[in-house]
Enzyme design. Structure first.
Site, PDB file in Angstrom:
ATOM      1  N   THR A 194       0.750  -1.262   0.000  1.00 43.16           N
ATOM      2  CA  THR A 194       0.000   0.000   0.000  1.00 43.16           C
ATOM      3  C   THR A 194       0.779   1.311   0.000  1.00 43.16           C
ATOM      4  O   THR A 194       0.171   2.340  -0.130  1.00 43.16           O
ATOM      5  CB  THR A 194      -1.019   0.066   1.158  1.00 43.16           C
ATOM      6  OG1 THR A 194      -0.342   0.149   2.404  1.00 43.16           O
ATOM      7  CG2 THR A 194      -1.932  -1.121   1.171  1.00 43.16           C
ATOM      8  N   GLU A 280      -4.335  12.806   1.215  1.00 47.92           N
ATOM      9  CA  GLU A 280      -4.372  14.046   0.444  1.00 47.92           C
ATOM     10  C   GLU A 280      -5.654  14.837   0.718  1.00 47.92           C
ATOM     11  O   GLU A 280      -6.761  14.353   0.490  1.00 47.92           O
ATOM     12  CB  GLU A 280      -4.252  13.724  -1.045  1.00 47.92           C
ATOM     13  CG  GLU A 280      -2.865  13.244  -1.410  1.00 47.92           C
ATOM     14  CD  GLU A 280      -2.761  12.745  -2.834  1.00 47.92           C
ATOM     15  OE1 GLU A 280      -1.634  12.701  -3.338  1.00 47.92           O
ATOM     16  OE2 GLU A 280      -3.788  12.393  -3.426  1.00 47.92           O
TER      17      GLU A 280
END
Length: 407
Positions: A194, A280
């Site tokens: 990941t 983000e």
């Protein structure tokens, strides 16, 4: 050094990958980015037992392929070189040759074997590495530098903060330290590894046991996080164990193996949560706890379905206790659930109990959701197993960041 103790495991204040004995690190600016550091390295003063897990993305990047092959054959790594701003992924035969050259240049610079160097890259996919810049950066590598903060900065892309942690625990009467650093903010989704994460330890660990343990640790930490549902071509987790603590060799039959694993899990879970929190555009860390499941796999499956739901993530961003979205995610998770036993709490406020909606104060719930960390607890009341997954809210800034990633 000031510490905070959890049972017999001590979490170091401001711990890094250089906290374990015999590890060095640094970072430089070589021109891949406009101004920021963009080339980092870790070095062990002796070859370390190594293990890795890697993305399941079909298009695995050249650095990953080289690192995977290197660890499978040599079983040991002495240095890791990492560049940001360029993934060196989907760059054809020349991209592979560039990654191989990085490995060779690092080996020459540090006077170590080429098959003891791991290579990692992160950044834009489909662009060739400017090897002249990389070459000049590698010339600055030092095997005596202890500047973990520069390393942690050099591996970042859209991250807003560095991610690092270290713990200490006594094994065989020896003080063992485990440190870690990671990068990840976007393209984070539960799928083997990941993101990029690097674990260092001065423990003496059997290599086969280290590899098996890394898979288990990854499943309980990095594979339990999501930011946006995308899995990168470059994601990997690497662990180096150089044995400088001089404990008896650790393996599954060692009487203190579980202590070592507990300490390692703390490092991995803390790094995973840092990545999820730094998603983000994120403003909140979301923690989904599923308990009362028949199996751990079912609990994990539901937790990941809920944490991956964009509808849940946007509701949390808007401080909206829309628990129907949680119900929807549980329903499509693929796990059979008895509705009459299901209970849900959001931010500590019960919204569903034994399959029945509960009246709750919307203002109280909005206040509970307007926190840096939001907990969602799902009780299936069908067994004893539990699992936790971590993610973040989905905001307008996520679109802004990714709409202009290459500019």
């Amino acid at each position: 050094m000031e510490t905070t103790t959890v049972k017999e495991i001590s979490i170091l204040k401001n711990g890094h990958v250089t906290s374990p004995s015999g590890f060095y690190a640094g970072g430089v600016h070589c021109g891949l980015r406009r101004k920021k550091l963009d080339l980092g390295w870790i070095y062990s003063d002796t070859p370390a037992s190594a293990a890795g897990v890697y993305t399941q993305n079909t298009f695995q990047a050249a650095p990953l392929l080289i690192t995977k092959h290197t660890i499978e054959h040599s079983k040991q790594i002495q240095s890791i070189i990492v560049n940001s701003a360029n993934a060196n992924s989907f760059t054809g035969k020349q991209g592979y040759e560039d990654a191989l050259l990085m490995q060779k240049l690092v080996a020459n610079q540090l006077n170590i074997e080429q098959h003891h160097v791991a290579v990692a890259s992160t950044g834009v996919i489909g662009e060739r590495l400017p090897m002249d810049k990389v070459r000049n950066g590698i010339r600055q590598l030092s095997h005596t530098q202890v500047d973990a903060e520069s390393f942690e900065k050099a591996i970042l892309t859209t991250d807003t903060s560095t991610k690092h942690v270290a713990v200490q625990v006594e094994i065989d009467g020896k003080l063992v330290t485990i440190g870690g650093a990671a990068k990840g903010s976007g393209m984070i989704h539960p799928n083997m590894a990941t993101m990029l994460s690097f674990i260092t330890t001065d423990a003496n660990v059997n290599q086969d046991s280290l590899q098996q343990a890394l898979r288990k640790v990854t499943d309980q930490s990095y594979n339990q996080i999501t930011v946006d549902g995308d899995s990168s071509t470059n994601d990997m987790v690497l662990v180096l164990a150089n044995g400088r603590a001089e404990n008896n060799e650790l393996n599954e039959s060692h009487p203190e193996w579980s202590v070592f694993m507990d300490a390692w899990n703390i490092v991995a879970i803390e790094l995973a949560k840092m990545i999820a929190r730094d998603g983000e555009g994120a403003t909140k860390l979301i923690e989904v706890i599923v308990k009362g499941a028949s199996t751990n796999q079912q609990a994990s499956q539901i937790a990941k379905a809920v944490i991956s739901s964009n509808l849940v993530k946007t509701a949390i961003y808007g401080n909206d206790a829309n628990w129907g979205r949680i119900i929807g995610a549980i329903g499509y998770s693929g796990v059979p659930v008895e509705a009459s036993k299901l209970s849900i709490a959001i931010g500590g406020i019960q919204v569903v109990n034994n399959g029945e909606p509960i009246d709750f104060d919307e203002k109280d719930c909005k206040q509970a959701l307007n926190q840096e960390t939001v907990n969602i607890v799902i009780d299936l009341q069908s067994g004893m197993d539990t699992a936790t997954a971590w993610g973040c809210d989905l905001t307008y800034d996520y679109i802004r960041i990714n709409a202009s990633y290459r500019t």
